[in-house]
Design an enzyme around this catalytic site. Structure first.
Site, PDB file in Angstrom:
ATOM      1  N   ILE A 151       0.833  -1.208   0.000  1.00  0.00           N
ATOM      2  CA  ILE A 151       0.000   0.000   0.000  1.00  0.00           C
ATOM      3  C   ILE A 151       0.862   1.250   0.000  1.00  0.00           C
ATOM      4  CG2 ILE A 151      -1.722   1.302   1.313  1.00  0.00           C
ATOM      5  CD1 ILE A 151      -2.858  -1.395   2.260  1.00  0.00           C
ATOM      6  N   ASP A 170      11.373   2.554   6.535  1.00  0.00           N
ATOM      7  CA  ASP A 170      10.991   1.146   6.565  1.00  0.00           C
ATOM      8  C   ASP A 170      12.289   0.358   6.691  1.00  0.00           C
ATOM      9  OD1 ASP A 170      10.296  -1.501   6.036  1.00  0.00           O
ATOM     10  OD2 ASP A 170       8.666  -0.936   4.680  1.00  0.00           O
ATOM     11  N   CYS A 229      -4.289   5.451   7.795  1.00  0.00           N
ATOM     12  CA  CYS A 229      -5.296   4.533   7.244  1.00  0.00           C
ATOM     13  C   CYS A 229      -4.853   3.086   7.428  1.00  0.00           C
ATOM     14  CB  CYS A 229      -5.495   4.795   5.750  1.00  0.00           C
ATOM     15  SG  CYS A 229      -6.349   6.326   5.381  1.00  0.00           S
ATOM     16  N   ASP A 255      -8.495   7.103   9.643  1.00  0.00           N
ATOM     17  CA  ASP A 255      -9.547   6.177   9.248  1.00  0.00           C
ATOM     18  C   ASP A 255      -9.643   5.008  10.229  1.00  0.00           C
ATOM     19  OD1 ASP A 255     -11.560   5.243   7.401  1.00  0.00           O
ATOM     20  OD2 ASP A 255     -10.146   3.706   6.745  1.00  0.00           O
ATOM     21  N   GLU A 260     -12.236   0.180  18.122  1.00  0.00           N
ATOM     22  CA  GLU A 260     -13.272   0.289  17.094  1.00  0.00           C
ATOM     23  C   GLU A 260     -14.410  -0.679  17.408  1.00  0.00           C
ATOM     24  OE1 GLU A 260     -11.729  -0.137  13.145  1.00  0.00           O
ATOM     25  OE2 GLU A 260     -10.314   1.518  13.353  1.00  0.00           O
ATOM     26  N   HIS A 278     -13.277   3.805   9.301  1.00  0.00           N
ATOM     27  CA  HIS A 278     -12.607   2.640   8.709  1.00  0.00           C
ATOM     28  C   HIS A 278     -13.157   2.348   7.314  1.00  0.00           C
ATOM     29  CE1 HIS A 278     -10.028  -0.970  10.099  1.00  0.00           C
ATOM     30  NE2 HIS A 278      -9.910  -0.805   8.808  1.00  0.00           N
ATOM     31  N   LEU A 279     -12.995   3.342   6.442  1.00  0.00           N
ATOM     32  CA  LEU A 279     -13.528   3.247   5.081  1.00  0.00           C
ATOM     33  C   LEU A 279     -12.470   2.861   4.061  1.00  0.00           C
ATOM     34  CD1 LEU A 279     -15.779   6.464   4.978  1.00  0.00           C
ATOM     35  CD2 LEU A 279     -16.456   4.118   5.531  1.00  0.00           C
ATOM     36  N   GLY A 280     -11.275   2.488   4.510  1.00  0.00           N
ATOM     37  CA  GLY A 280     -10.169   2.216   3.588  1.00  0.00           C
ATOM     38  C   GLY A 280     -10.522   1.265   2.462  1.00  0.00           C
ATOM     39  N   ALA A 281     -11.335   0.261   2.755  1.00  0.00           N
ATOM     40  CA  ALA A 281     -11.684  -0.736   1.736  1.00  0.00           C
ATOM     41  C   ALA A 281     -13.069  -0.512   1.141  1.00  0.00           C
ATOM     42  CB  ALA A 281     -11.622  -2.135   2.351  1.00  0.00           C
TER      43      ALA A 281
END
Length: 524
Positions: A151, A170, A229, A255, A260, A278-281
């Site tokens: 991602i 990273d 996100c 997000d 939750e 939590h609308l990422g998908a």
């Protein structure tokens, strides 16, 4: 004909996929746990999203059940341990939501930059506060990625299109991969000091939990904007509120939240905080992608036995399964051990099979070892997609077989080369039980428990006593204690199985002991 239950709302296209593959399908959504228990015995497979809970009781009642298919990434609503015990394959669709989640992160970043949610509410209220909302341009700004996997790489690509400079923290991103996606690899402190926007794309682990907190937020460029996100818990919400109130952080958009559904949060109500549930998908394309993928995967498994994106088993024939079972456990533990020792980007890994194991089908063993190696780095890795993820990260993977006998009847060795050096670990089977027998040039014999403390030190008197004292004062019970040292007697390893979680404070105390070089808490 195999029969599948669709227990959560999926795209109608999934039903067509099942029918095209000669799989009978029923759709029963919104069932109570009791209703699910009553009917699950009829089905060979169950397709779900996040609503339906596939518990141990459901798996026990599903006498015919062969596969659970999760349309999406997370399998928190599936008891995978019970599924494995029951011989039920658990599949997910780890890549179906990637583009949608990346686009949501970009959307939140742009909304944050221009105060769109607050300006929208103001305008709807008839206020026309044109002078109140002074945003910032994204073009020319520096975007800092905390985590640059699948991602994160997509976000970087989109950010380049917006003419942003992209930097990434990273530890497991190689220089070659960074160059290929035109990202500058930096350390965390440098990212914090340079980034105008920070977006998080990393799994939630003991290492990444609260990676943005009071101390790290203070190191950020004043006026930074933060987007999350990925996973709740990566940012300390209380500390972020203080930074938003003070102006150290100009704005944030989340997000995901620590708890939750997020009914309350210290961040709610702040004008400079944007929140979505939590609308990422949550796009029609992503929902259709994951629904079709899970239907295809389940159909192939039920009709021809192909296993794809399985969480709990390797791709292996029934004939080999019994022979490989203890070796799969050994390879997974060694891979996980090696992965948790890594301090920087992994460049290559060599897996050697010597003695008896060399005569077996080692392909699933290599996949399991890679899954263990990559699991501290990649949240969606499993034994099926681990080789693909390794390739995407430009990790060179090699496999060597030697039939000749060694000091052990059978031996598996994993050698890892990172950007900062090389190391290896090796293990064998004693009475079909995995044992760690080598860490570099150090010989020892250790069973790996669920929670281990690894200490690498100079071989000098006093360490064991001081180590025991710190753990005792911290009320940490030692279940097993293993020691080893090299032939020169100047380098040693202590490996302890403990019953309680070891805090970062205790790790810091141990790291300050004379002669200690490396301290890590390892989980298996």
């Amino acid at each position: 004909m195999p029969k599948v239950l669709i227990a959560d709302k999926l795209s109608p296209q999934a039903i067509e996929v099942f029918k095209q593959n000669k799989v009978d399908v029923d759709v029963k959504t919104g069932m109570t746990p009791e209703e699910l228990l009553a009917c699950i015995g009829e089905y060979d497979g169950i397709a779900i999203r996040s609503a339906t809970k596939v518990t141990a009781k459901v798996l026990e009642a599903g006498k015919k059940l062969k596969v659970v298919g999760r349309a999406g990434i997370g399998v928190d609503n599936v008891d995978t341990k019970a599924a494995t015990t029951a011989g039920v394959v658990v599949m997910n669709t780890p890549f179906g939501n990637s583009i949608t989640t990346a686009e949501h992160a970009i959307s939140l970043m742009m909304s944050l930059a221009r105060d769109i949610p607050t300006a929208n509410a103001s305008t709807h209220a008839g206020k026309w506060e044109k002078n109140r909302f002074m945003g910032v341009e994204i073009s020319g700004k520096t975007l800092g990625l905390v985590g640059c996997g699948n991602i994160g790489s997509i976000v970087a690509d989109r950010a380049h299109g917006l003419k942003m400079k992209v930097i990434a923290y990273d530890p497991f991103l190689t220089k070659e991969k960074a160059e290929s996606i035109q990202v500058e690899k930096v350390e965390l402190d440098e990212l914090l000091s340079r980034a105008d926007f920070i977006t998080l794309h990393t799994p939630l682990t003991d290492t990444t939990r609260n990676i943005l907190n009071k101390d790290t937020l203070a190191k950020c460029k004043k006026g930074v904007r933060i987007i999350n996100c990925a996973r709740g818990g990566l940012v300390n919400e209380v500390d972020l509120k203080a930074a938003l109130d003070s102006g150290q952080v100009a704005g944030a958009a989340f997000d995901v939240f620590e708890t939750e559904p997020a009914k309350e949060s210290p961040l709610f109500g702040l004008d400079n905080f944007v929140a979505t549930p939590h609308l990422g998908a949550s796009t029609s394309e992503a929902q259709e992608n994951v629904a079709v993928q899970v239907a295809e995967q389940m159909s192939e498994y039920l009709t021809v036995g192909t296993v794809t994106n399985a969480i709990n088993i390797p791709s292996v024939s029934a004939e080999d399964a019994q022979k490989l079972k203890p070796y799969i456990t050994l390879a997974g533990q060694l891979g996980s051990f090696a992965g948790q020792l890594a301090e920087s980007g992994i460049k290559s890994v060599k897996i050697e099979y010597e003695g008896t194991v060399a005569g077996l089908n080692t392909k699933p063993l290599t996949s399991v070892a890679l899954e263990g190696l990559l699991s501290p780095l990649v949240e969606t890795v499993n034994m099926i997609n681990a080789p693909v993820i390794a390739k995407e990260r430009n990790i060179d993977v090699s496999e060597v077989k030697r039939d000749r006998s060694t000091n052990y009847q059978t031996l598996v060795r994993i050698s890892v080369t990172t950007e900062s050096g090389s190391y290896e670990v090796a293990g064998t089977l004693f009475a079909s039980k995995p044992r760690l027998v080598e860490v570099g040039t150090i010989k020892l014999e250790a069973a790996l428990g669920a929670r281990m403390l690894y200490v690498n030190n100079e071989d000098k008197p006093g360490l064991i006593g001081n180590l025991g004292k710190i753990l005792g004062e911290g009320k940490i019970n030692i279940a097993n204690f293993h020691l080893g040292r090299n032939e020169e007697k100047n380098n040693a390893v202590a490996l302890l199985e403990v019953d309680e979680a070891i805090s970062n404070d205790l790790v810091l105390q141990i790291s300050k002991l004379p002669s200690v070089k490396v301290v890590k808490v390892l989980n298996f």
